[in-house]
Scaffold this motif. Structure first.
Motif, PDB file in Angstrom:
ATOM      1  N   ILE A  75       0.839  -1.200   0.000  1.00  0.00           N
ATOM      2  CA  ILE A  75       0.000   0.000   0.000  1.00  0.00           C
ATOM      3  C   ILE A  75       0.870   1.244   0.000  1.00  0.00           C
ATOM      4  CG2 ILE A  75      -1.587   1.350   1.430  1.00  0.00           C
ATOM      5  CD1 ILE A  75      -3.075  -1.216   2.068  1.00  0.00           C
ATOM      6  N   THR A  76       1.956   1.248   0.783  1.00  0.00           N
ATOM      7  CA  THR A  76       2.870   2.394   0.795  1.00  0.00           C
ATOM      8  C   THR A  76       3.492   2.602  -0.583  1.00  0.00           C
ATOM      9  OG1 THR A  76       3.386   2.112   3.145  1.00  0.00           O
ATOM     10  CG2 THR A  76       4.965   3.356   1.829  1.00  0.00           C
ATOM     11  N   ALA A  77       3.921   1.509  -1.222  1.00  0.00           N
ATOM     12  CA  ALA A  77       4.510   1.614  -2.557  1.00  0.00           C
ATOM     13  C   ALA A  77       3.489   2.118  -3.567  1.00  0.00           C
ATOM     14  CB  ALA A  77       5.079   0.263  -2.989  1.00  0.00           C
ATOM     15  N   ILE A 121       9.216  -1.650  -7.097  1.00  0.00           N
ATOM     16  CA  ILE A 121       9.906  -2.050  -8.323  1.00  0.00           C
ATOM     17  C   ILE A 121       9.001  -2.951  -9.163  1.00  0.00           C
ATOM     18  CG2 ILE A 121      11.799  -3.503  -9.184  1.00  0.00           C
ATOM     19  CD1 ILE A 121      13.443  -2.309  -6.747  1.00  0.00           C
ATOM     20  N   GLN A 122       8.335  -3.896  -8.513  1.00  0.00           N
ATOM     21  CA  GLN A 122       7.427  -4.786  -9.245  1.00  0.00           C
ATOM     22  C   GLN A 122       6.239  -4.018  -9.819  1.00  0.00           C
ATOM     23  OE1 GLN A 122       6.944  -8.918  -7.414  1.00  0.00           O
ATOM     24  NE2 GLN A 122       7.863  -7.812  -5.681  1.00  0.00           N
ATOM     25  N   LEU A 123       5.705  -3.077  -9.039  1.00  0.00           N
ATOM     26  CA  LEU A 123       4.591  -2.263  -9.522  1.00  0.00           C
ATOM     27  C   LEU A 123       5.009  -1.407 -10.717  1.00  0.00           C
ATOM     28  CD1 LEU A 123       3.118  -1.118  -6.089  1.00  0.00           C
ATOM     29  CD2 LEU A 123       1.867  -2.432  -7.818  1.00  0.00           C
ATOM     30  N   ALA A 124       6.209  -0.819 -10.641  1.00  0.00           N
ATOM     31  CA  ALA A 124       6.687   0.037 -11.724  1.00  0.00           C
ATOM     32  C   ALA A 124       6.904  -0.771 -13.007  1.00  0.00           C
ATOM     33  CB  ALA A 124       7.975   0.737 -11.310  1.00  0.00           C
ATOM     34  N   LYS A 125       7.445  -1.971 -12.875  1.00  0.00           N
ATOM     35  CA  LYS A 125       7.632  -2.828 -14.050  1.00  0.00           C
ATOM     36  C   LYS A 125       6.289  -3.151 -14.692  1.00  0.00           C
ATOM     37  CE  LYS A 125      10.531  -6.258 -14.078  1.00  0.00           C
ATOM     38  NZ  LYS A 125      11.246  -7.508 -13.689  1.00  0.00           N
ATOM     39  N   ALA A 126       5.308  -3.497 -13.863  1.00  0.00           N
ATOM     40  CA  ALA A 126       3.987  -3.841 -14.384  1.00  0.00           C
ATOM     41  C   ALA A 126       3.311  -2.637 -15.037  1.00  0.00           C
ATOM     42  CB  ALA A 126       3.108  -4.385 -13.262  1.00  0.00           C
ATOM     43  N   GLN A 127       3.662  -1.429 -14.584  1.00  0.00           N
ATOM     44  CA  GLN A 127       3.071  -0.207 -15.129  1.00  0.00           C
ATOM     45  C   GLN A 127       3.726   0.206 -16.439  1.00  0.00           C
ATOM     46  OE1 GLN A 127       0.430   1.059 -13.967  1.00  0.00           O
ATOM     47  NE2 GLN A 127       0.261   3.152 -14.724  1.00  0.00           N
ATOM     48  N   GLY A 128       4.820  -0.474 -16.829  1.00  0.00           N
ATOM     49  CA  GLY A 128       5.489  -0.162 -18.088  1.00  0.00           C
ATOM     50  C   GLY A 128       6.581   0.870 -17.967  1.00  0.00           C
TER      51      GLY A 128
END
Length: 336
Positions: free
Chosen positions: A131-133, A163-170
């Motif tokens: 949630i913080t990320a 990092i995982q969220l950013a990768k998934a976001q493109g």
């Protein structure tokens, strides 16, 4: 049914890890809008260390017991409006406090149904960090596909999630800093960051400028504070954003800090906390987590990195490990 429960207390109200002990306290009674959850596991966070030492501004509605994230089974409700949960549901969630215990009373707005394939330990490591990320990346940073991001304390639990969220976001590129070669290898080889920099042996700001051809990064998420402030301004791209989530390195800026990049590059610096936010804001963040991350937990694209699991009674050793700054991922305690 017993009216008491076991919970972790702090001898004298505050102190070092050795002051932690298993106490017997009153079992919470859920208020309207709350659920009573029997806790299976709970996660440790750096705010817990500060609260243990009496250095964290605990929200007024929080119980004295430490801990904000947990997984467990719903045992009852305090009444109020209908919700999406029922007795027996397996859940994980975020609370204002009280998770270092056998039971917790928590708002149903902060509960999430636990996916079957996630273990109790993995689920307990999701709420605070993911949630913080999500808050830093999406609500504050407004991160978009094709942008670049820098995560300081790259092997910390929040950055691992981010990092995982950013990768998934493109993300176009993902950079990180860390303090050991083991963590650098983990970030580059296991998480797949574009490039990680050892802040102990490299000038990370200069190296990021080289890596980006001088254009800088669109978003920086920082937990370190004052020592990194100048570097964050230097590596920010035009119209870049810096999200400040902590002061691990101190809050007093050193002499000679040049704030000209704030103006010349139109940089936005914004600090944020999570625990002090009201329930509606936290519910919004919960929904962001559910929409961005939960489907990827269910299909395995997102992974919860658990460094080590301790039994409830070994809380002192768990806190000492967190204080060592050697971990990659979550430390979890389980209640048998």
């Amino acid at each position: 049914m017993s009216s008491t429960m076991r919970a972790i207390g702090v001898q004298g109200g505050k102190g070092p890890a050795t002051a932690l002990f298993v106490d017997e306290i009153a079992k919470p009674v859920p208020a309207p809008g709350q659920a009573l959850v029997k806790i299976k596991a709970f996660g440790l966070n750096r705010m817990d260390l500060l609260q243990r030492e009496g250095l964290y501004p605990v929200p007024p509605q929080a119980p004295a017991t430490i801990g904000v994230e947990f997984s467990g089974v719903v045992e009852g409700f305090g009444g109020g409006e209908p919700c999406d949960f029922k007795v027996g549901d397996e859940v994980f969630g975020l609370a204002y406090g009280g998770a270092y215990a056998e039971y917790i009373a928590v708002s149903t707005k902060m509960l999430i149904h636990k996916p079957e394939h996630l273990s109790w330990e993995e689920a307990a490591g999701v709420p605070e960090t993911w949630i913080t990320a999500s808050q830093a990346l999406f609500l504050i940073g407004d991160f978009q596909a094709g942008q670049s991001v820098l995560w300081h304390a790259g092997a910390s639990s929040v950055s691992i999630c981010g990092i995982q969220l950013a990768k998934a976001q493109g993300a176009k590129a993902i950079y990180a800093t860390a303090g050991s070669q083991e963590k650098i290898d983990f970030l580059e080889k296991e998480l797949g960051v574009t490039k990680a920099f050892n802040y102990k042996t490299e000038d990370w700001a200069a190296e990021i400028q080289k890596a980006t051809g001088g254009t800088g990064v669109n978003l920086t998420v920082d937990f370190v504070g004052a020592p990194y402030f100048q570097g964050n301004l230097n590596v920010a791209a035009k119209d870049g954003k810096v999200v400040l989530l902590g002061f691990m390195g101190g809050a007093q800026l050193p002499d000679g800090v040049n704030i000209a990049p704030l103006l010349m590059k139109r940089i936005r610096v914004e600090g944020s906390t999570l625990r002090s936010r009201d329930e509606e804001y936290q519910r919004q963040l919960r929904d962001t987590l559910v929409s961005h991350a939960l489907p990827r937990f269910q299909d395995g694209r997102f992974k919860v990195f658990v460094e080590r699991v301790f039994p409830f009674e070994k809380i002192m050793e768990a806190h000492q490990l967190l204080e060592s700054n050697t971990t990659k991922g979550k430390i979890i305690c389980v209640i048998e």
